[in-house]
Enzyme design. Structure first.
Site, short mmCIF file in Angstrom:
data_model
loop_
_atom_site.label_atom_id
_atom_site.label_comp_id
_atom_site.label_asym_id
_atom_site.label_seq_id
_atom_site.Cartn_x
_atom_site.Cartn_y
_atom_site.Cartn_z
CG HIS A 105 -12.98 16.38 1.09
ND1 HIS A 105 -14.11 16.99 0.64
CD2 HIS A 105 -13.36 15.57 2.11
CE1 HIS A 105 -15.15 16.58 1.37
NE2 HIS A 105 -14.72 15.73 2.27
CG ASP A 108 -12.79 17.89 -2.52
OD1 ASP A 108 -13.11 16.72 -2.74
OD2 ASP A 108 -13.14 18.54 -1.51
CD GLU A 272 -23.91 17.85 5.79
OE1 GLU A 272 -22.67 17.95 5.94
OE2 GLU A 272 -24.43 17.24 4.85
CG ASP A 300 -20.61 20.91 6.48
OD1 ASP A 300 -19.87 21.89 6.65
OD2 ASP A 300 -20.20 19.82 6.02
CG ASP A 311 -26.16 13.53 3.19
OD1 ASP A 311 -26.78 14.56 3.52
OD2 ASP A 311 -24.94 13.39 3.33
CG ASP A 313 -25.32 16.74 0.89
OD1 ASP A 313 -25.67 16.82 2.08
OD2 ASP A 313 -24.36 16.05 0.51
C1 XUL Z 1 -20.79 13.87 3.79
C2 XUL Z 1 -20.31 15.19 4.22
C3 XUL Z 1 -18.88 15.48 3.91
C4 XUL Z 1 -18.18 16.26 4.99
C5 XUL Z 1 -16.71 16.46 4.75
O1 XUL Z 1 -22.12 13.63 4.07
O2 XUL Z 1 -21.06 15.98 4.75
O3 XUL Z 1 -18.85 16.17 2.71
O4 XUL Z 1 -18.77 17.51 5.15
O5 XUL Z 1 -16.02 15.28 4.54
CO CO Z 2 -20.80 17.88 5.51
#
Ligand code: XUL
Ligand code: CO
Length: 441
Positions: A105, A108, A272, A300, A311, A313
Site C-alpha cells: 500500500h 506501508d 482471499e 491473497d 480476519d 490472516d
Molecule cells: C484486508 C486485506 C487488505 C488488502 C489490501 O483484510 O486483505 O490487506 O489485501 O488492501
Molecule cells: Co488481502
C-alpha cells in the site's frame, strides 16, 4: 537508521530447495522453483509475492495489547529514513525467500503525506528506492494499492463517503498509487474497499453510495487507460471487518456490481481465503465462481481460524484445502497477471526475525504441494472425469438444443410427456469423491 537488513536477519542464507527428506531447519521441501509441472515451472505457476504491510509494518498488536515486535525501523525519528531502512529489510526478506514479487500500500512503503502534494513526493521518493532495489534483486511488483481505510478522514468510507471532498482526496491517493504501480512495472492494481460499506443503515443512503462507488471505479479505469497501465484492476471481496457490511461482499456480489456499472472489461477479483470464510464460503467456492464468471485475477493467500471467526490472516498451511483451490486455478488456465500474495502475518508471539521466514517457507511449501497434487489430479481426471460423467446427459442433441435456446418451455414439457420421462435419481457419490481427494493429498 539503525536497522540495516544484515543486522536484522543476521547471517542467514537464502532459502533453497532441500527436498522432503532433509533435516535442514530452514529449506524448501516441496517448492523447487525451476521444476516443471504441467508445462510451467513452479515459480511461473505460483508467482509468490511477499506483502509489505503484515511482514514489515505490523507491530504485533491486538485489540487488548500493543506492540510486541519492536521493529527497529519503526522506532526512528526521521520518517523517510525509517522508510528506507524498512525497504532494506524488505528486499533482504524477498532475497532470502527467493520470491519473485512483492505488494504494498502507498502508506506501508512511504511516510503518509500531510496533504496530497506531500503524499506524491513521498511515494515518488520511495519509488526511487524501490526502482534501484528491484533492478539489483530482480524482484518485481505483483500489485500496488492505496490505503483508503486507516486515516480518520476515511472513517465513513472513501468513494462512498457522504463528503465529496473525501471522495476527491481518495481519488488523489489512488491516482498517486496507480501511477507509482505503473512506474514500477506492477502487474495489477488492487482496490480493497475496507470502509466502502456502512456501520448503520440509519445514516446511510445505499443507492447513492453504490453509485458513488461505481463512478469512482469507472474513473480509476479511465485513468488506467489514460496512463497506459496494462494490468487489470482487482477488487478484493470481503463481507465485513472493519465495516459492519462492505459492498464488495463476495465474488458474486462484486460480479453484479461490475456488471451494473459496466466495469467487467477492466476489473477482476483478488480472492482471499479468510475473506471467503467470513462471507460464509469456502476458498475453492470463490475461486470456482470467479472462473465461472470470467473474473478470476489473483489470490491473497492466508487462512482464518475456525474458532476465532475474524480476519486472523495466518499463513496458509492446509494442503488439502490448497489442493482444491490449485485444482480450480489450474483448471481455469492458471494465473496470467495474478499470483499468490502472502497477505498473512506471523502471530504476535513470533518475535524472532527468522519467524518471518518460517511463516513464508511453510506456506510456500504448502502451496507447492498443492500445485503438485492438483496437477496430478487434473492429469488423471480425478475430479474432472466424474464431473463430466455426472453431466454427460447434457451432451445429447435434444439437451444441447434446450441450452442453445432452440426449445420453448412448452416444447420441453410436451416432449417430457410424449417420451414418458421418469428420471431416476443417481448418487452424488460424495464420500467416494472425498476419498479420491484424500488419496491425492
Ligand atoms: C484486508 C486485506 C487488505 C488488502 C489490501 O483484510 O486483505 O490487506 O489485501 O488492501
Ligand atoms: Co488481502
Amino acid at each position: 537508521m539503525n536497522a540495516p537488513a544484515s543486522r536484522f536477519f543476521g547471517a542467514l542464507d537464502k532459502v533453497r530447495y532441500v527436498g522432503p527428506d532433509s533435516d535442514a531447519p530452514l529449506g524448501y521441501r516441496w517448492y523447487d522453483k525451476d521444476r516443471v509441472i504441467a508445462g510451467r515451472t513452479m515459480a511461473e505457476h505460483l508467482r509468490f509475492a511477499v506483502c509489505y504491510w503484515h511482514s514489515l509494518c505490523w507491530p504485533g498488536g491486538d485489540p487488548f495489547g500493543g506492540e510486541t515486535f519492536l521493529r527497529p525501523w519503526m522506532h526512528g525519528t526521521v520518517p523517510m529514513e525509517m522508510a528506507e531502512a524498512k525497504a532494506d529489510v524488505a528486499f533482504e526478506l524477498f532475497r532470502l525467500l527467493d520470491v519473485p514479487y512483492f505488494t504494498f500500500h502507498d502508506v506501508d512503503a512511504a511516510p503518509e503525506g500531510a496533504n496530497l502534494v506531500e503524499q506524491k513526493d513521498n511515494v515518488a521518493a520511495i519509488c526511487d528506492v524501490f526502482e534501484e532495489k528491484m533492478a539489483e534483486t530482480g524482484v518485481k511488483l505483483l500489485w500496488g494499492t492505496a490505503n483508503l481505510f486507516s486515516n480518520r478522514r476515511y472513517m465513513a468510507g472513501a468513494a462512498t463517503n457522504p463528503d465529496p471532498d473525501v471522495f476527491a482526496y481518495a481519488a488523489g491517493q489512488v491516482r498517486i498509487a496507480l501511477e507509482a504501480t505503473k512506474r514500477l512495472g506492477g502487474a495489477n492494481y488492487v482496490l480493497w474497499g475496507g470502509r466502502e460499506g456502512y456501520e448503520t443503515l440509519l445514516n446511510t443512503d445505499m443507492k447513492r453510495e453504490l453509485d458513488q462507488f461505481g463512478r469512482f471505479l469507472a474513473m480509476v479505469a479511465e485513468h488506467k487507460h489514460k496512463i497506459g497501465f496494462d494490468g487489470p484492476l482487482l477488487i478484493e471481496p470481503k463481507p465485513r471487518e472493519p465495516s459492519k457490511h462492505q459492498y464488495d461482499f463476495d465474488v458474486a456480489t462484486v460480479y453484479g456490481f461490475l456488471e451494473r456499472y459496466d466495469l467487467l472489461d477492466d476489473v477482476k477479483v483478488n480472492i482471499e481465503q479468510n475473506h471467503a470464510l467470513l462471507a460464509g464460503h469456502s476458498f475453492d467456492h470463490e475461486v470456482m465462481l470467479a472462473n465461472a464468471l470470467g473474473i478470476f485475477g489473483s489470490i491473497d493467500i492466508n487462512r482464518g481460524d475456525a474458532l476465532l471467526g475474524w480476519d486472523t490472516d495466518q499463513f496458509a498451511m492446509d494442503v488439502a484445502e490448497l489442493t482444491l483451490v490449485m485444482h480450480e486455478i489450474l483448471k481455469g488456465g492458471g494465473f496470467t497477471t495474478g499470483g499468490m500474495n502472502f497477505d498473512a502475518k506471523i502471530r504476535r508471539q513470533s518475535l524472532d526475525p527468522i519467524d518471518l521466514l518460517h511463516g513464508h517457507v511453510g506456506s510456500i511449501d504448502a502451496c507447492a504441494r498443492a500445485l503438485i497434487n492438483a496437477a496430478a489430479m487434473l492429469e488423471k481426471g480425478t475430479l474432472e472425469m466424474p464431473r463430466a460423467e455426472r453431466y454427460a446427459g447434457w451432451n445429447a442433441p435434444e439437451a444441447k438444443a434446450i441450452l442453445a435456446g432452440e426449445r420453448t418451455l412448452a416444447e420441453v414439457a410436451d416432449r417430457a410427456i410424449a417420451a414418458k420421462l421418469d428420471p431416476q435419481p443417481r448418487s452424488g457419490r460424495q464420500e467416494y469423491l472425498e476419498g479420491l481427494v484424500m488419496r491425492s493429498v
